[in-house]
Design a protein around this motif. Sequence first.
Motif, PDB file in Angstrom:
ATOM      1  N   ASP A 186       0.845  -1.202   0.000  1.00  0.00           N
ATOM      2  CA  ASP A 186       0.000   0.000   0.000  1.00  0.00           C
ATOM      3  C   ASP A 186       0.881   1.253   0.000  1.00  0.00           C
ATOM      4  O   ASP A 186       0.723   2.154  -0.844  1.00  0.00           O
ATOM      5  CB  ASP A 186      -0.913  -0.061   1.241  1.00  0.00           C
ATOM      6  CG  ASP A 186      -1.749   1.186   1.468  1.00  0.00           C
ATOM      7  OD1 ASP A 186      -1.995   1.940   0.505  1.00  0.00           O
ATOM      8  OD2 ASP A 186      -2.184   1.394   2.622  1.00  0.00           O
ATOM      9  N   GLU A 231      -0.890   6.654  -7.065  1.00  0.00           N
ATOM     10  CA  GLU A 231      -2.275   6.219  -7.274  1.00  0.00           C
ATOM     11  C   GLU A 231      -2.889   7.049  -8.404  1.00  0.00           C
ATOM     12  O   GLU A 231      -2.683   8.261  -8.477  1.00  0.00           O
ATOM     13  CB  GLU A 231      -3.086   6.388  -5.978  1.00  0.00           C
ATOM     14  CG  GLU A 231      -4.439   5.684  -6.071  1.00  0.00           C
ATOM     15  CD  GLU A 231      -5.276   5.788  -4.794  1.00  0.00           C
ATOM     16  OE1 GLU A 231      -4.779   6.267  -3.773  1.00  0.00           O
ATOM     17  OE2 GLU A 231      -6.452   5.378  -4.851  1.00  0.00           O
ATOM     18  N   SER A 246      -2.247   4.063   3.367  1.00  0.00           N
ATOM     19  CA  SER A 246      -3.539   4.714   3.157  1.00  0.00           C
ATOM     20  C   SER A 246      -4.694   3.933   3.777  1.00  0.00           C
ATOM     21  O   SER A 246      -4.492   3.044   4.623  1.00  0.00           O
ATOM     22  CB  SER A 246      -3.770   4.923   1.663  1.00  0.00           C
ATOM     23  OG  SER A 246      -4.039   3.677   1.035  1.00  0.00           O
ATOM     24  N   ASP A 247      -5.889   4.238   3.323  1.00  0.00           N
ATOM     25  CA  ASP A 247      -7.115   3.598   3.829  1.00  0.00           C
ATOM     26  C   ASP A 247      -7.042   2.073   3.808  1.00  0.00           C
ATOM     27  O   ASP A 247      -7.587   1.402   4.683  1.00  0.00           O
ATOM     28  CB  ASP A 247      -8.336   4.089   3.035  1.00  0.00           C
ATOM     29  CG  ASP A 247      -8.213   3.922   1.529  1.00  0.00           C
ATOM     30  OD1 ASP A 247      -7.076   3.838   1.018  1.00  0.00           O
ATOM     31  OD2 ASP A 247      -9.256   3.867   0.859  1.00  0.00           O
ATOM     32  N   ASP A 248      -6.365   1.530   2.796  1.00  0.00           N
ATOM     33  CA  ASP A 248      -6.250   0.071   2.701  1.00  0.00           C
ATOM     34  C   ASP A 248      -5.693  -0.501   3.999  1.00  0.00           C
ATOM     35  O   ASP A 248      -6.243  -1.437   4.585  1.00  0.00           O
ATOM     36  CB  ASP A 248      -5.285  -0.320   1.566  1.00  0.00           C
ATOM     37  CG  ASP A 248      -5.628   0.324   0.256  1.00  0.00           C
ATOM     38  OD1 ASP A 248      -5.767   1.570   0.224  1.00  0.00           O
ATOM     39  OD2 ASP A 248      -5.763  -0.390  -0.744  1.00  0.00           O
ATOM     40  N   ASP A 294      -7.559   9.401   2.067  1.00  0.00           N
ATOM     41  CA  ASP A 294      -7.980   8.591   0.926  1.00  0.00           C
ATOM     42  C   ASP A 294      -9.090   7.674   1.431  1.00  0.00           C
ATOM     43  O   ASP A 294      -8.953   7.068   2.477  1.00  0.00           O
ATOM     44  CB  ASP A 294      -6.780   7.752   0.454  1.00  0.00           C
ATOM     45  CG  ASP A 294      -7.088   6.904  -0.778  1.00  0.00           C
ATOM     46  OD1 ASP A 294      -8.058   7.202  -1.485  1.00  0.00           O
ATOM     47  OD2 ASP A 294      -6.339   5.938  -1.023  1.00  0.00           O
ATOM     48  N   ASP A 349      -2.123   1.571  -5.124  1.00  0.00           N
ATOM     49  CA  ASP A 349      -1.915   1.199  -3.714  1.00  0.00           C
ATOM     50  C   ASP A 349      -2.677  -0.071  -3.363  1.00  0.00           C
ATOM     51  O   ASP A 349      -2.159  -0.952  -2.682  1.00  0.00           O
ATOM     52  CB  ASP A 349      -2.280   2.354  -2.765  1.00  0.00           C
ATOM     53  CG  ASP A 349      -3.709   2.826  -2.923  1.00  0.00           C
ATOM     54  OD1 ASP A 349      -4.271   2.696  -4.022  1.00  0.00           O
ATOM     55  OD2 ASP A 349      -4.286   3.333  -1.936  1.00  0.00           O
ATOM     56  N   THR A 350      -3.906  -0.174  -3.853  1.00  0.00           N
ATOM     57  CA  THR A 350      -4.709  -1.343  -3.487  1.00  0.00           C
ATOM     58  C   THR A 350      -4.255  -2.595  -4.234  1.00  0.00           C
ATOM     59  O   THR A 350      -4.197  -3.680  -3.649  1.00  0.00           O
ATOM     60  CB  THR A 350      -6.207  -1.062  -3.704  1.00  0.00           C
ATOM     61  OG1 THR A 350      -6.537   0.112  -2.963  1.00  0.00           O
ATOM     62  CG2 THR A 350      -7.063  -2.219  -3.234  1.00  0.00           C
TER      63      THR A 350
END
Length: 309
Positions: free
Chosen positions: A12, A19, A48-50, A92, A258-259
Motif C-alpha cells: 500500500d 495512485e 492509506s485507507d487500505d 484517501d 496502492d490497493t
Amino acid sequence: MLGCLLGSVVGDALGVPVEFRSREQLSADPVTGVRGHGTYDQPPGTWSDDSSLLLATADSLIHNGYDPPDMMARFLTWLQGQAYTPHGKVFDIGIATRSAILRYSQGAPAGEWGGREERDNGNGSLMRIAPLSLFTRALSPAEIVRCSMEVSGLTHAHPRSQLCCAYFSLLLPLALLGWPLERAMSQASRHLAPFVPEAERGPLARILDGSVVEAPVSEIRGSGYVVHCLEASLWCAANEPSYERAVLAAINLGEDTDTTAAVTGALTGAMYGRRAIPEAWLRALASREYVEGVCERLVDRIDEEMPRR
Ligand SMILES: [Mg+2]
C-alpha cells in the motif's frame, strides 16, 4: 502470517504516491522502490485507507475475536480521524466504504450497511480481508466462505465482492502452507464453487478456472474494480519470482496502484514470508512500530486460538 500482513501495508505505502497514474505514465517512470509525495503529497512510507481498514480489522480480531459489528465501529473511529492513521489524518477513502460507514453511523440495521448494487464492486473489502483470512484459516471451507462474505458485506455486500473476499480467504492459508500458487488457486476455486451463483460465473471465470495467470499483461488491469484487483494480484504473484518484484509489477500496472499492491503484497507476503520484504521498505514505513505491533498481536492471538479449534 506476519509476512502477509506487513506485506500488504508495505505494498500500500509503495503504491500511494502514484495512485491513479496510468500504465503509460508508469512505464515512462516506473516505481522501483519507496517514493514520497506524488498523488496525495504524503511523506515516503505513508500508508492509506487500505492499511487503516486492515489494521482496524486486525485490532478488532485481537480484542473481540470474530465480531463484525465491532469491526464497523472501528472503521467509524478511523473515518473520524481518531485511530488507525499513519499521521492522524484520513486522506484517501473509497466511495462504497464511506457510504457504508455513514449508514452505520446513522443507525441503519446491520444488513443495510454495505452497498449491494453492481456498481458497488470496488476493491474496498478485498483490500482489508487478509487479517480475517488468517484468523479463520483453521475453519472449514464453508465457514471461511461464510465469515469472509459477512465481513466483506459490512461495506461491500454484492455477491461479487463477497466471493472475491471468500476466494482470497480460501487461498491465503494454502499460500502460507507453501502450496504452489496454481494448485492453491484450483483448490480455493473448488471450495468456493458451491457458493457461486450462476450470474457470477461469467465475471469470475478467469479466476475460477485459473486462466488469468496465463493472460497477456494487456488483458490485466489495476483498476479499482474488485475483479480487476484480484485478477491482477494473482497475475503478479504467478508471473513474478519474488515479493519485491510482484509488488512493483502490481504498482506499475497503473490506476489503483496502492490497493493492487496491497492485495498482491498480502498474497506474496504469505507465499514468501516476512523476510522476503525488503528491509529498506519496512524501514521507510510510517509509524512502523505501531503497524508491526498490531500485526504481531494478531499473529499471537491466532497462535493462541489455533489449538482450541
Ligand atoms: Mg488507498
